[in-house]
Design an enzyme around this catalytic site. Structure first.
Site, PDB file in Angstrom:
ATOM      1  N   GLY A  12       0.792  -1.230   0.000  1.00 10.59           N
ATOM      2  CA  GLY A  12       0.000   0.000   0.000  1.00 10.59           C
ATOM      3  C   GLY A  12       0.820   1.272   0.000  1.00 10.59           C
ATOM      4  N   SER A  13       2.038   1.231  -0.559  1.00  8.61           N
ATOM      5  CA  SER A  13       2.823   2.475  -0.575  1.00  8.61           C
ATOM      6  C   SER A  13       2.210   3.499  -1.526  1.00  8.61           C
ATOM      7  CB  SER A  13       4.291   2.214  -0.900  1.00  8.61           C
ATOM      8  OG  SER A  13       4.459   1.813  -2.226  1.00  8.61           O
ATOM      9  N   ASN A  14       1.625   3.052  -2.620  1.00  8.88           N
ATOM     10  CA  ASN A  14       0.916   4.004  -3.492  1.00  8.88           C
ATOM     11  C   ASN A  14      -0.328   4.552  -2.812  1.00  8.88           C
ATOM     12  OD1 ASN A  14       2.075   4.359  -6.330  1.00  8.88           O
ATOM     13  ND2 ASN A  14       2.230   2.141  -6.026  1.00  8.88           N
ATOM     14  N   MET A  90      -3.901  -7.067  -7.082  1.00  6.30           N
ATOM     15  CA  MET A  90      -3.285  -8.100  -7.906  1.00  6.30           C
ATOM     16  C   MET A  90      -4.292  -9.110  -8.464  1.00  6.30           C
ATOM     17  SD  MET A  90      -0.398  -6.727  -7.915  1.00  6.30           S
ATOM     18  CE  MET A  90       0.872  -7.809  -8.609  1.00  6.30           C
ATOM     19  N   LEU A  92      -7.290  -9.754 -11.703  1.00 11.11           N
ATOM     20  CA  LEU A  92      -7.996  -9.280 -12.891  1.00 11.11           C
ATOM     21  C   LEU A  92      -9.432  -8.968 -12.529  1.00 11.11           C
ATOM     22  CD1 LEU A  92      -6.998 -11.515 -15.929  1.00 11.11           C
ATOM     23  CD2 LEU A  92      -6.827  -9.026 -15.736  1.00 11.11           C
ATOM     24  N   HIS A 109       1.218   0.498 -13.113  1.00 16.18           N
ATOM     25  CA  HIS A 109       1.975  -0.732 -13.381  1.00 16.18           C
ATOM     26  C   HIS A 109       3.462  -0.396 -13.452  1.00 16.18           C
ATOM     27  CE1 HIS A 109       2.700  -4.760 -14.859  1.00 16.18           C
ATOM     28  NE2 HIS A 109       3.512  -4.219 -15.745  1.00 16.18           N
TER      29      HIS A 109
HETATM   30  C1  GAR Z   1       3.300  -1.226  -7.434  1.00 14.13           C
HETATM   31  O1  GAR Z   1       4.620  -1.161  -7.889  1.00 14.13           O
HETATM   32  C2  GAR Z   1       2.339  -1.367  -8.586  1.00 14.13           C
HETATM   33  O2  GAR Z   1       2.783  -0.708  -9.743  1.00 14.13           O
HETATM   34  C3  GAR Z   1       2.341  -2.849  -8.795  1.00 14.13           C
HETATM   35  O3  GAR Z   1       2.327  -3.378  -7.503  1.00 14.13           O
HETATM   36  C4  GAR Z   1       3.046  -2.520  -6.639  1.00 14.13           C
HETATM   37  C5  GAR Z   1       2.233  -2.270  -5.402  1.00 14.13           C
HETATM   38  O4  GAR Z   1       2.987  -1.582  -4.438  1.00 14.13           O
HETATM   39  N1  GAR Z   1       1.210  -3.277  -9.567  1.00 14.13           N
HETATM   40  C6  GAR Z   1       1.237  -4.271 -10.439  1.00 14.13           C
HETATM   41  O5  GAR Z   1       2.220  -4.961 -10.646  1.00 14.13           O
HETATM   42  C7  GAR Z   1      -0.056  -4.500 -11.194  1.00 14.13           C
HETATM   43  N2  GAR Z   1       0.150  -5.407 -12.306  1.00 14.13           N
HETATM   44  P1  GAR Z   1       2.255  -0.865  -3.234  1.00 14.13           P
HETATM   45  O6  GAR Z   1       1.285  -1.880  -2.614  1.00 14.13           O
HETATM   46  O7  GAR Z   1       3.361  -0.529  -2.280  1.00 14.13           O
HETATM   47  O8  GAR Z   1       1.538   0.339  -3.765  1.00 14.13           O
END
Ligand code: GAR
Length: 200
Positions: A12-14, A90, A92, A109
């Protein structure tokens, strides 16, 4: 206010970057809901800590993706969500969610799409030996990381990079890029016409 729902499965950093930007007043939107398929994920903890309403579900308790997505759709309707923001979700999606939110659902992505869709994009980039990778924000369609592209940031791949090191540097850029793109939506500056993305 413009209301977003974030979908997240992992760290969940985004999601955190979106929360921070909302709090700072630069997002132009309210984070009105977190949806997660991982009740124990750090993303869910971050939402609870920030006082954001959470809807969690456990996919294996349902007969089909359509079954749990129908419940998610009800929550989105109740919360009057304007934009779905996938942030490390993660799974579809089926047409149950994709159709009602066409042009109102985005994903981030960790590669320069259309290169390296799917899982472990940074690992794929390192294995292939590309010199540049990055992050892509795109509209969601029925496919795996296939929807129309809204914005991209390039990240150099260094000679000794492991997949983890590259992924971490891409995520630094994601945390800058994603809130900015969401702010464009909140300001009405992005439209989808067929498969064409219009930026104002
Ligand atoms: C992120 O890097 C995102 O781009 C990727 O998962 C990570 C989640 O990080 N998404 C995918 O690969 C989708 N195909 P986060 O949980 O720290 O935000």
């Amino acid at each position: 206010p413009y209301r977003i729902a974030v979908f997240a499965s992992g760290s969940g950093s985004n999601f955190q970057a979106l929360l921070d930007s909302a709090r700072a007043g630069t997002l132009g939107a309210q984070v009105a809901l977190l949806v997660s398929d991982k009740p124990e994920s750090p993303a869910v903890e971050r939402a609870r800590a920030a006082g954001v309403p959470v809807f969690v579900f456990t996919p294996k308790e349902y007969e089909s993706r359509e079954a749990y997505e129908t419940l998610v759709l009800e929550e989105l309707n109740k919360a009057k969500i304007d934009l779905i923001v996938l942030a490390g979700y993660m799974r579809l999606l089926t047409s149950v969610l994709v159709e009602p939110y066409t042009g109102r659902m985005i994903n981030i992505h960790p590669s320069l799409l259309p290169s390296f869709p799917g899982k472990d994009a940074a690992g794929q980039a390192v294995s292939h030996g590309v010199r540049v990778s990055g992050a892509t924000v795109h509209f969601v369609d029925g496919g795996m990381d296939t929807g129309p592209i809204i914005a991209q940031r390039a990240v150099e791949v260094l000679p000794e990079d492991s997949a983890t090191e590259l992924q971490l540097r891409i995520q630094e850029q994601e945390r800058l890029l994603y809130p900015e793109v969401v702010s464009w939506f909140a300001a009405g500056r992005v439209k989808l016409e067929g498969r064409r993305v219009l930026l104002f």
